[in-house]
Design an enzyme around this catalytic site. Sequence first.
Site, PDB file in Angstrom:
ATOM      1  N   LYS A 143      78.482  38.298  26.071  1.00  0.00           N
ATOM      2  CA  LYS A 143      77.787  37.725  24.777  1.00  0.00           C
ATOM      3  C   LYS A 143      77.050  36.411  25.114  1.00  0.00           C
ATOM      4  O   LYS A 143      77.568  35.427  25.369  1.00  0.00           O
ATOM      5  CB  LYS A 143      78.760  37.522  23.506  1.00  0.00           C
ATOM      6  CG  LYS A 143      78.052  36.967  22.153  1.00  0.00           C
ATOM      7  CD  LYS A 143      79.169  36.906  21.234  1.00  0.00           C
ATOM      8  CE  LYS A 143      78.390  36.562  19.961  1.00  0.00           C
ATOM      9  NZ  LYS A 143      79.595  36.464  18.866  1.00  0.00           N
TER      10      LYS A 143
ATOM     11  N   ASP B 296      82.660  35.005   8.128  1.00  0.00           N
ATOM     12  CA  ASP B 296      81.344  36.179   8.291  1.00  0.00           C
ATOM     13  C   ASP B 296      82.479  37.474   8.228  1.00  0.00           C
ATOM     14  O   ASP B 296      82.167  38.287   9.287  1.00  0.00           O
ATOM     15  CB  ASP B 296      80.632  35.956   9.393  1.00  0.00           C
ATOM     16  CG  ASP B 296      79.412  36.838   9.400  1.00  0.00           C
ATOM     17  OD1 ASP B 296      79.202  37.317   8.197  1.00  0.00           O
ATOM     18  OD2 ASP B 296      78.891  37.036  10.366  1.00  0.00           O
TER      19      ASP B 296
ATOM     20  N   VAL C   4      73.544  46.043  24.015  1.00  0.00           N
ATOM     21  CA  VAL C   4      74.354  46.990  22.995  1.00  0.00           C
ATOM     22  C   VAL C   4      74.231  46.360  21.634  1.00  0.00           C
ATOM     23  O   VAL C   4      74.533  47.004  20.452  1.00  0.00           O
ATOM     24  CB  VAL C   4      75.741  47.039  23.341  1.00  0.00           C
ATOM     25  CG1 VAL C   4      75.963  47.898  24.509  1.00  0.00           C
ATOM     26  CG2 VAL C   4      76.673  45.888  23.512  1.00  0.00           C
ATOM     27  N   GLY C   5      73.752  45.136  21.457  1.00  0.00           N
ATOM     28  CA  GLY C   5      73.300  44.643  20.021  1.00  0.00           C
ATOM     29  C   GLY C   5      72.691  43.295  20.243  1.00  0.00           C
ATOM     30  O   GLY C   5      72.701  42.624  21.335  1.00  0.00           O
ATOM     31  N   SER C   6      72.104  42.922  19.118  1.00  0.00           N
ATOM     32  CA  SER C   6      71.489  41.677  18.926  1.00  0.00           C
ATOM     33  C   SER C   6      71.488  41.002  17.468  1.00  0.00           C
ATOM     34  O   SER C   6      71.386  41.829  16.777  1.00  0.00           O
ATOM     35  CB  SER C   6      70.058  41.498  19.693  1.00  0.00           C
ATOM     36  OG  SER C   6      69.365  42.083  19.069  1.00  0.00           O
TER      37      SER C   6
END
Lengths: 449, 192
Positions: A49, A136, A26-28
């Site tokens: 993750k 962040d 779903v993301g990188s």
Amino acid sequence: MDPPPKTWSIHMRSEITAKYEVLNRVGSGAYADVYRAIRLSDGASVALKEVHDSQSASREIEALRLLKGSRNVVVLHEFFWREDEDAVLVLEFLGTDLAAVIGEGDGVGVGEIKGWMVQALSAVDECHRNMIVHRDLKPSNFLVSDDGVLKLGDFGQARILVESGFNAPQENPPPYEDDTSNAESSTQHSESISQLVNLNQTAYENPNLGTLSHEEYFRVLDEMKTKSYSYDTDKDTNIYDGNTSCLATCTTSDIDDDLCKGSFTYEAEEVGGNELGCLTSCVGTRWFQAPELLYGSTDYGLEVDLWSLGCVFAELLTLKPLFPGTSDVDQLSRIVSVLGNIDEETWPGCHKLPDYGSISFGEVENPSGLEACMPNCTPDEVSLVKRLIFYDPAKRATAMELLQDKYFSEEPLPVPISEYNEVDSDSALEEFGTLNITTTGSDLSIQIP
Amino acid sequence: MAAESSEGEEETKLSGGSLLLTVDDDLTEMGKKAAWSVSSCKPGNGVSSLRDDNLETYWQSDGGQPHLVNIQFQKKVRLQLIVLYVDFKLDESYTPSKVSIRAGDGFHNLKEIKTVELVKPTGWVYLSLSGVDPRDTFVNTFMLQIAVLSNHLNGRDTHVRQIKVYGPRPNPIPHQPFQFTSREFITYSSIR
């Protein structure tokens, strides 16, 4: 989406596939890949993750363990770590994030925005109470569940204040290893952190003390930093890019060659002194970076998060980034054109910043002001952002102070979280008990019961 | 003496230097609109010394060569002339000897447009940004980088005392391809 190819490293790890069915990526990012998965025991959705950087993984695990039970911080269920493999963190799965909310545009009411702001402030307050600086904060790191619960995630760049007596091991081994010597130092580490947390929570929550004022809060922080606490060093960051300069001047940086840099996160290896207590200034995402980071500061504090939060809030209110710089110097230039010149009057001690002498801007006679950047916002909304967007870090309002801002007690009120339960389906996993460590040769699997 | 280098940029040898700064009236100083940064500096001898209109102060680099001065604009600007104040008599081995001028949209696509060799300069040194083609009288750019490639007497760090950047003065009458100079012409230049 197609089923994941069997060559994925995460798919080849039997200790993970025995408990989770990996669905899709779903993301990188630079540090990690995130997969959606199903927990086989109960069919619950989780996020796996896979963290490619050991320091990032250990920071995230440590921060999330400290923040266990925090309502507005993502839940870490368990993690897997093998010597020869990347760490895999099992986190609660949340459907969307604030970046997507902002991207969708106009359909969001003021009450909803206020609700998210309150939750974001609660998350940051929780971090800061525990002496964790996230470093962040940006819309895509504020995750939102289907029922409107906002949770702060991605603690891979977070730092924790630790006792100066604790010497971090050079090689940064996976934490909580089943090894006596490591267990000892790990216990010492945990104790020092819990002492700090207790001290800090006492200061916040003791009814006899009342609420700390802004000045007292940072004075206590500074005293603790100088007397018995210091930041752990950034020297072990595992990015080795020989051609990367962390200076705000971006003279040799590949990072700054990217005009879309605003959407990436980076943390480069510390340049120069790596003594204990030295932080890297090359951290976070440019559009949300505090000016002290852009000027190369290595001894900043929790206040860098407060600046980032101001940028996030402005973006929530206007649906566009507040300072979308294309390079570090351009980022500062945009800030200066809005807030005016940086000098000892506006920011006492600014001349001591490492890159202060290396960057100069023309005299800004008429800075546009935040009002011009937030044209359709109410004075109260602008005022809220103004409390965070100060050059001088000491003048930025703390998360706790902002939670008491009149903006949140005026109509329209923050939308309450629908059907939010104190104890949700993951509550059993939220309470960390004794660590269940399984080791076979070089493999390490840790479950947080 | 101009020679074509392998990169295609112009290479010039300049000696001397002017003690008085004289610039055409049709040029305006553009540096005040830019963000200035340097690759390194000694404390107290930072980038602001390049812009303080004081010939006693100087920027001193503090790192490996090339020493870089980055001039970044928010909008694309036309630039025609760079003027440096350097002083071999005072600065000796800190005096730049070879300077490269680069232009582009940002750090990612800077192109070298000119290389200049300075021979024991004292005073203002004029570096025209016009190309070999006489029609190329200016560069249109977001960013300019001045790189000190080497110093006199093989010095490591460099001293530069002032830098000015000039571009054509904006036309006072919009949408007019050229600029009238006499009052009469200006008076009758638009329909009333």
